[in-house]
Design an enzyme around this catalytic site. Structure first.
Site, mmCIF file in Angstrom:
data_model
loop_
_atom_site.group_PDB
_atom_site.id
_atom_site.type_symbol
_atom_site.label_atom_id
_atom_site.label_comp_id
_atom_site.label_asym_id
_atom_site.label_seq_id
_atom_site.Cartn_x
_atom_site.Cartn_y
_atom_site.Cartn_z
ATOM 1 N N GLU A 239 -33.851 -20.071 19.621
ATOM 2 C CA GLU A 239 -35.004 -20.903 21.058
ATOM 3 C C GLU A 239 -35.568 -22.265 19.480
ATOM 4 O O GLU A 239 -36.162 -21.674 18.724
ATOM 5 C CB GLU A 239 -35.771 -19.982 20.385
ATOM 6 C CG GLU A 239 -35.740 -18.336 21.379
ATOM 7 C CD GLU A 239 -35.862 -18.945 23.124
ATOM 8 O OE1 GLU A 239 -36.182 -19.878 23.473
ATOM 9 O OE2 GLU A 239 -35.794 -17.828 23.126
ATOM 10 N N CYS A 273 -43.102 -26.549 22.024
ATOM 11 C CA CYS A 273 -41.615 -26.125 23.106
ATOM 12 C C CYS A 273 -42.209 -26.764 23.775
ATOM 13 O O CYS A 273 -41.048 -27.261 23.837
ATOM 14 C CB CYS A 273 -41.215 -24.938 21.490
ATOM 15 S SG CYS A 273 -40.865 -23.220 22.585
HETATM 16 P P1 NDP Z 1 -37.766 -25.158 11.686
HETATM 17 O O1 NDP Z 1 -36.752 -25.473 12.259
HETATM 18 O O2 NDP Z 1 -38.286 -26.764 10.321
HETATM 19 O O3 NDP Z 1 -38.644 -24.206 10.735
HETATM 20 C C1 NDP Z 1 -38.329 -22.689 11.769
HETATM 21 C C2 NDP Z 1 -38.417 -21.134 10.717
HETATM 22 O O4 NDP Z 1 -36.613 -21.842 9.777
HETATM 23 C C3 NDP Z 1 -39.191 -22.232 9.437
HETATM 24 O O5 NDP Z 1 -39.630 -20.631 9.179
HETATM 25 C C4 NDP Z 1 -38.342 -22.420 8.067
HETATM 26 O O6 NDP Z 1 -38.549 -22.330 6.635
HETATM 27 C C5 NDP Z 1 -37.061 -21.829 8.326
HETATM 28 N N1 NDP Z 1 -35.467 -22.671 8.217
HETATM 29 C C6 NDP Z 1 -35.513 -24.240 8.024
HETATM 30 N N2 NDP Z 1 -34.541 -23.662 7.364
HETATM 31 C C7 NDP Z 1 -33.953 -22.584 7.241
HETATM 32 C C8 NDP Z 1 -32.537 -22.813 6.668
HETATM 33 N N3 NDP Z 1 -31.622 -23.470 5.972
HETATM 34 N N4 NDP Z 1 -32.005 -21.526 6.888
HETATM 35 C C9 NDP Z 1 -32.403 -20.153 7.888
HETATM 36 N N5 NDP Z 1 -34.145 -20.847 8.129
HETATM 37 C C10 NDP Z 1 -34.615 -22.332 8.226
HETATM 38 O O7 NDP Z 1 -38.778 -25.387 12.397
HETATM 39 P P2 NDP Z 1 -40.527 -25.785 12.868
HETATM 40 O O8 NDP Z 1 -40.972 -24.774 11.734
HETATM 41 O O9 NDP Z 1 -40.752 -26.934 12.855
HETATM 42 O O10 NDP Z 1 -40.967 -25.068 13.997
HETATM 43 C C11 NDP Z 1 -41.164 -26.584 15.351
HETATM 44 C C12 NDP Z 1 -40.046 -26.707 15.530
HETATM 45 O O11 NDP Z 1 -39.980 -24.825 16.504
HETATM 46 C C13 NDP Z 1 -39.854 -27.222 17.195
HETATM 47 O O12 NDP Z 1 -38.684 -28.095 17.135
HETATM 48 C C14 NDP Z 1 -40.411 -26.552 19.029
HETATM 49 O O13 NDP Z 1 -39.910 -27.433 19.978
HETATM 50 C C15 NDP Z 1 -39.965 -25.234 17.782
HETATM 51 N N6 NDP Z 1 -39.986 -24.259 18.371
HETATM 52 C C16 NDP Z 1 -39.318 -23.723 19.976
HETATM 53 C C17 NDP Z 1 -40.091 -22.821 20.629
HETATM 54 C C18 NDP Z 1 -39.214 -21.749 21.817
HETATM 55 O O14 NDP Z 1 -39.290 -20.709 22.033
HETATM 56 N N7 NDP Z 1 -38.424 -22.887 22.135
HETATM 57 C C19 NDP Z 1 -41.599 -22.215 20.766
HETATM 58 C C20 NDP Z 1 -42.119 -22.991 18.918
HETATM 59 C C21 NDP Z 1 -41.402 -23.799 18.834
HETATM 60 P P3 NDP Z 1 -39.498 -22.988 6.318
HETATM 61 O O15 NDP Z 1 -40.728 -23.607 7.409
HETATM 62 O O16 NDP Z 1 -40.157 -22.366 5.128
HETATM 63 O O17 NDP Z 1 -39.170 -24.402 5.761
#
Ligand code: NDP
Length: 494
Positions: A239, A273
């Site tokens: 997502e 999102c």
């Molecule tokens: P990120 O992609 O930065 O992070 C998402 C999650 O992935 C966090 O828990 C992060 O941990 C983790 N993560 C980071 N690097 C890795 C890796 N290499 N391997 C595995 N996990 C990893 O997104 P954001 O938290 O900034 O969220 C915002 C984004 O989410 C926007 O693009 C938004 O559009 C999307 N979104 C989509 C939704 C949907 O339903 N389609 C709903 C809500 C948001 P950490 O934070 O510790 O780095």
């Protein structure tokens, strides 16, 4: 969030004040491995409970969530900076989804007989959806309960154990969810949390004991997670982000459309999102729509109607998008000076070229671009010209026309004459296409996403003279088969 180099814990901070909200462990790959091991055993127990008992437990969890609305909302508000009212709304949505998933899992996933077909008349055919084992959920910070819960409660209802890695910005919310779930399911760690940074998430995605990863976050991170999943051929539901458009047709209720555009773009400081990032307005109603839009947006206040930008790094992205947008377009509300860390005031820019970052990349701020189009068809073509395809909105009083536009809008969900209303309907699946990801959470599709179909065909009696799966099969059996197939399927329609 702050962390000391080499330390094994980190703080989550209130983005509005910088105050420490909580301190959490940085879980290593070994910690993740141990959690998945525990989850594997817990998952066996949870799956063995069966649908009826799981439904009771999940409905109890729903009641626990309901009794703790204020506590959860306060923590969500502290970790993200969003107003308490918005945080409360988020928890209410989770309660509705938990109720739906608990009640519908038995029927959607439980065993059912299916018609075996005339060629299989001697068979009894059964289909059921079995749990995958352990589902790893990696969540974002913007809706730290609602978004991961869309995977967590559906995965649990499907009979899986879950290991949840919340965002480093909202670890406390993840830990609280786990604590509350244990009130309803105290026997085994069916839902666990692992906290830390990207490395912790990467360890979860690459763990060999994971049956599926449910990732919500940005598209670049989804690609990294997919690479980690590839190691063990672990399936993934992704997502990701969006660049959602709102179309205003000539017959739209302009006040309602403007109100929806402003709320869709600015609520949660635009960190949604399925937030509105682009608006396409039909020429005939452009001027009156803009009057409504600028009036409504002009009354919205950062720090009052919505909170700060949760992730400091995002401020640069928002600033760059606004800067490039006003370089060729015109700001009608706010402008480059609207970025006042940690807040961003509402920004509306018109006449921005289609290749500007503000039109192509996810901004994730309280900003929106508005473009004038000749008609609804042009609006649709331009709305669809995006690498993303998550949600969208159509405003039109003509039901058939609105439905037609909604069907042809590229993306998983479209709201008509309302804003993101699909997210609050638990029966509707949620997910994207293209750069917005794949797979679905919510609804029956969201339950099946966390289960594998099991097909069972039981022969009730042998069909005399029609055993085709034996080396003793003769020409007579084949002749009979061809005659039967010809009777069943041989008649042409025109
Ligand atoms: P990120 O992609 O930065 O992070 C998402 C999650 O992935 C966090 O828990 C992060 O941990 C983790 N993560 C980071 N690097 C890795 C890796 N290499 N391997 C595995 N996990 C990893 O997104 P954001 O938290 O900034 O969220 C915002 C984004 O989410 C926007 O693009 C938004 O559009 C999307 N979104 C989509 C939704 C949907 O339903 N389609 C709903 C809500 C948001 P950490 O934070 O510790 O780095």
């Amino acid at each position: 969030m702050t962390v000391t180099a080499g330390s094994r814990s980190f703080d989550s901070l209130d983005p509005a004040t910088g105050e420490v909200v909580g301190t959490h462990p940085v879980h290593s790959a070994a910690d993740v491995r141990a959690a998945v091991e525990r989850a594997t055993a817990a998952g066996r127990w949870w799956a063995g409970l069966g649908h009826a008992a799981r439904k009771t437990r999940l409905l109890d969890f729903k009641a626990v969530l309901t009794q703790n609305i204020r506590r959860i909302a306060a923590l969500v508000s502290a970790e993200t900076g969003k107003p308490l009212g918005d945080a409360t709304l988020e928890v209410v949505l989770v309660i509705a989804h938990t109720d739906w998933a608990a009640r519908h899992a038995p029927k959607v996933l439980g065993p059912r007989r299916v018609f075996p077909g005339l060629l299989g008349a001697n068979l009894s055919a059964t289909l059921e959806y079995q749990p995958l084992g352990v589902v790893g959920v990696i969540g974002p910070w913007n809706y730290p309960v609602f978004t991961p819960a869309g995977s967590i409660v559906y995965a649990l209802a499907a009979g899986n154990a879950v290991v949840f890695k919340p965002s480093e910005y909202t670890p406390g919310v993840g830990a609280l969810l786990v604590e509350l779930f244990a009130e309803s399911v105290p026997e085994h760690p069916v839902l666990q949390v692992v906290t830390g940074f990207g490395e912790t998430g990467a360890a979860l995605a690459g763990d060999p004991g994971i049956g599926k990863i449910a990732f919500t976050g940005s598209t670049p991170t989804a690609k990294r997670v997919m690479t980690a999943c590839a190691k063990n051929l672990t399936p993934l539901v992704a997502e990701c982000g969006g660049k959602d458009a709102l179309i205003v047709a000539a017959d739209a209720d302009l006040r309602a459309a403007a109100d929806a555009a402003v709320w869709g773009a600015m609520s949660n400081a635009g960190q949604t999102c399925v937030g509105v990032e682009r608006v396409y307005v039909v020429d005939a109603v452009y001027e009156p729509f803009m009057r409504e839009l600028t009036e409504i947006a002009g009354r919205v206040r950062a720090g009052e109607h919505y909170g700060p930008i949760t992730m400091p790094g995002q401020l640069d992205v928002i600033d760059r998008h606004i800067g490039e947008a006003v370089a060729s377009g015109t700001a009608v509300v706010g402008g480059p000076g609207s970025v006042r860390p940690p807040y961003v005031d509402p920004v509306v820019v018109v006449d921005v070229p289609a290749d500007s970052p503000a039109m192509r990349e996810e901004t994730f701020g309280p900003t929106v671009t508005v473009s004038r189009v000749a008609d609804a068809e042009e609006a649709l073509v331009r709305a669809n010209a995006s690498a993303y395809g998550l949600g969208g909105t159509v405003f039109s009083r003509d039901r058939r026309r609105a439905m037609d536009l909604a069907r042809r809008m590229r993306g998983g969900m479209t709201a008509i004459n309302s804003i993101i209303s699909f997210a609050g309907v638990p029966a509707l699946p949620f997910g994207g296409v293209g750069d917005s990801g794949f797979g679905r959470i919510h609804g029956a599709d969201g339950l099946r996403e966390f289960a594998r179909p099991k097909a069972i065909s039981r022969q009730r009696f042998p069909l005399p003279g029609m055993n085709l799966t034996t080396f003793s099969r003769g020409q007579a059996e084949l002749d009979r088969l061809v005659r039967l197939v010809t009777i069943l399927h041989g008649r042409r329609k025109h």
